[in-house]
Write a protein that holds these residues in place. Structure first.
Motif, PDB file in Angstrom:
ATOM      1  N   ALA A  25     108.817  75.971  27.756  1.00  0.00           N
ATOM      2  CA  ALA A  25     110.105  75.332  27.473  1.00  0.00           C
ATOM      3  C   ALA A  25     111.014  76.178  26.595  1.00  0.00           C
ATOM      4  N   GLU A  26     110.447  76.897  25.643  1.00  0.00           N
ATOM      5  CA  GLU A  26     111.265  77.543  24.620  1.00  0.00           C
ATOM      6  C   GLU A  26     111.234  79.075  24.651  1.00  0.00           C
ATOM      7  N   GLN A  27     110.063  79.666  24.782  1.00  0.00           N
ATOM      8  CA  GLN A  27     109.960  81.120  24.670  1.00  0.00           C
ATOM      9  C   GLN A  27     110.116  81.841  26.007  1.00  0.00           C
ATOM     10  N   LEU A  28     109.563  81.250  27.066  1.00  0.00           N
ATOM     11  CA  LEU A  28     109.601  81.918  28.363  1.00  0.00           C
ATOM     12  C   LEU A  28     111.020  82.173  28.855  1.00  0.00           C
ATOM     13  N   PRO A  29     111.940  81.221  28.778  1.00  0.00           N
ATOM     14  CA  PRO A  29     113.307  81.515  29.243  1.00  0.00           C
ATOM     15  C   PRO A  29     113.944  82.693  28.501  1.00  0.00           C
ATOM     16  N   VAL A  30     113.691  82.780  27.207  1.00  0.00           N
ATOM     17  CA  VAL A  30     114.246  83.894  26.422  1.00  0.00           C
ATOM     18  C   VAL A  30     113.615  85.210  26.866  1.00  0.00           C
ATOM     19  N   ALA A  31     112.310  85.193  27.085  1.00  0.00           N
ATOM     20  CA  ALA A  31     111.618  86.404  27.525  1.00  0.00           C
ATOM     21  C   ALA A  31     112.123  86.866  28.886  1.00  0.00           C
ATOM     22  N   LEU A  32     112.311  85.937  29.795  1.00  0.00           N
ATOM     23  CA  LEU A  32     112.772  86.301  31.131  1.00  0.00           C
ATOM     24  C   LEU A  32     114.187  86.873  31.077  1.00  0.00           C
ATOM     25  N   GLU A  33     115.038  86.313  30.249  1.00  0.00           N
ATOM     26  CA  GLU A  33     116.398  86.847  30.085  1.00  0.00           C
ATOM     27  C   GLU A  33     116.366  88.258  29.510  1.00  0.00           C
ATOM     28  N   LEU A  34     115.502  88.467  28.519  1.00  0.00           N
ATOM     29  CA  LEU A  34     115.390  89.786  27.899  1.00  0.00           C
ATOM     30  C   LEU A  34     114.882  90.822  28.901  1.00  0.00           C
TER      31      LEU A  34
ATOM     32  N   ARG B 119     117.067  94.041  30.157  1.00  0.00           N
ATOM     33  CA  ARG B 119     116.578  95.418  29.977  1.00  0.00           C
ATOM     34  C   ARG B 119     116.442  96.144  31.312  1.00  0.00           C
ATOM     35  N   ARG B 120     116.036  95.443  32.341  1.00  0.00           N
ATOM     36  CA  ARG B 120     115.904  96.068  33.670  1.00  0.00           C
ATOM     37  C   ARG B 120     117.272  96.381  34.279  1.00  0.00           C
ATOM     38  N   ALA B 121     118.288  95.643  33.873  1.00  0.00           N
ATOM     39  CA  ALA B 121     119.625  95.810  34.464  1.00  0.00           C
ATOM     40  C   ALA B 121     120.345  97.050  33.961  1.00  0.00           C
ATOM     41  N   THR B 122     119.864  97.665  32.895  1.00  0.00           N
ATOM     42  CA  THR B 122     120.539  98.864  32.393  1.00  0.00           C
ATOM     43  C   THR B 122     120.217 100.047  33.298  1.00  0.00           C
ATOM     44  N   ALA B 123     121.051 101.068  33.225  1.00  0.00           N
ATOM     45  CA  ALA B 123     120.861 102.251  34.070  1.00  0.00           C
ATOM     46  C   ALA B 123     119.801 103.192  33.516  1.00  0.00           C
ATOM     47  N   THR B 124     119.303 102.899  32.331  1.00  0.00           N
ATOM     48  CA  THR B 124     118.336 103.783  31.675  1.00  0.00           C
ATOM     49  C   THR B 124     116.930 103.228  31.833  1.00  0.00           C
ATOM     50  N   PRO B 125     116.063 103.906  32.583  1.00  0.00           N
ATOM     51  CA  PRO B 125     114.712 103.382  32.813  1.00  0.00           C
ATOM     52  C   PRO B 125     113.899 103.155  31.541  1.00  0.00           C
ATOM     53  N   VAL B 126     114.174 103.933  30.497  1.00  0.00           N
ATOM     54  CA  VAL B 126     113.392 103.749  29.270  1.00  0.00           C
ATOM     55  C   VAL B 126     113.727 102.437  28.570  1.00  0.00           C
TER      56      VAL B 126
END
Length: 197
Positions: free
Chosen positions: A14-23, A27-34
């Protein structure tokens, strides 16, 4: 670090998973693989079983209420673990390391030491407990390609707060848990090559 004191699998969803998935997605959406998340660690499930089972099994671990509570709580953890790991694996992709923790028996060093055998059955199964908490964690980890940090073999009475605290490790216990995670994870794959960390 999304850790929260007292969390259960249900509150994590309910609380932590949505934040983790957004994060992870950000992070995956940036052009920098690192920038990609390379490691997700999970330590959840102990609070799901500890309080309800202690409530319903002390002082009579042979009562029908005790058995029903154990079965119900473990069943809910199984359903929740499936949901948690499925969501994290889908978000993070196949190359992200996910590491989960199995549980040590915290009762031998505390005031509930007389119930340590019951705790061991809840953790590892046996007798009336067909599948234990750690069996569930291992099984769901295998299903979703997660690594397993086994803490049972490394946490002894000397690593527990003890006394009236029947849950928590002390500093040496936390160090042993960290070492268990480090042993379970391919560190080089997680940190990446030199100069790109």
């Amino acid at each position: 670090n999304l850790a929260r004191s007292g969390a259960t699998t249900t509150t994590l969803i309910a609380e932590q998973l949505p934040v983790a998935l957004e994060l992870i997605a950000a992070r995956r959406a940036t052009a920098t693989p690192v920038d990609d998340v390379r490691l997700v660690t999970i330590d959840i499930g102990g609070n799901d079983v500890f309080r309800p089972i202690i409530r319903d099994c002390v002082p009579d671990s042979q009562s029908p209420t005790c058995a029903a509570t154990i079965a119900a709580e473990l069943s809910q953890v199984d359903v929740d673990y499936d949901r948690i790991l499925a969501a994290l694996r889908a978000a993070a992709g196949p190359d992200t390391t996910i590491a989960v923790m199995t549980y040590y028996n915290p009762l031998p060093g505390c005031e509930l030491a007389d119930f340590a055998l019951l705790a061991q059955l809840v953790l590892e199964g046996g007798g009336p407990v067909t599948v234990g908490l750690n069996d569930i964690i291992r099984s769901r980890a295998a299903q979703y390609g997660a690594e397993v940090a086994e803490t049972g073999p490394v946490i002894g009475v000397e690593d527990l707060v003890g006394g009236t605290d029947c849950l928590h490790p002390d500093n040496s216990g936390h160090a042993d848990i960290a070492a268990a995670f480090a042993a379970a994870v391919d560190i080089q794959a997680v940190v990446g090559p030199r100069g790109r960390r």
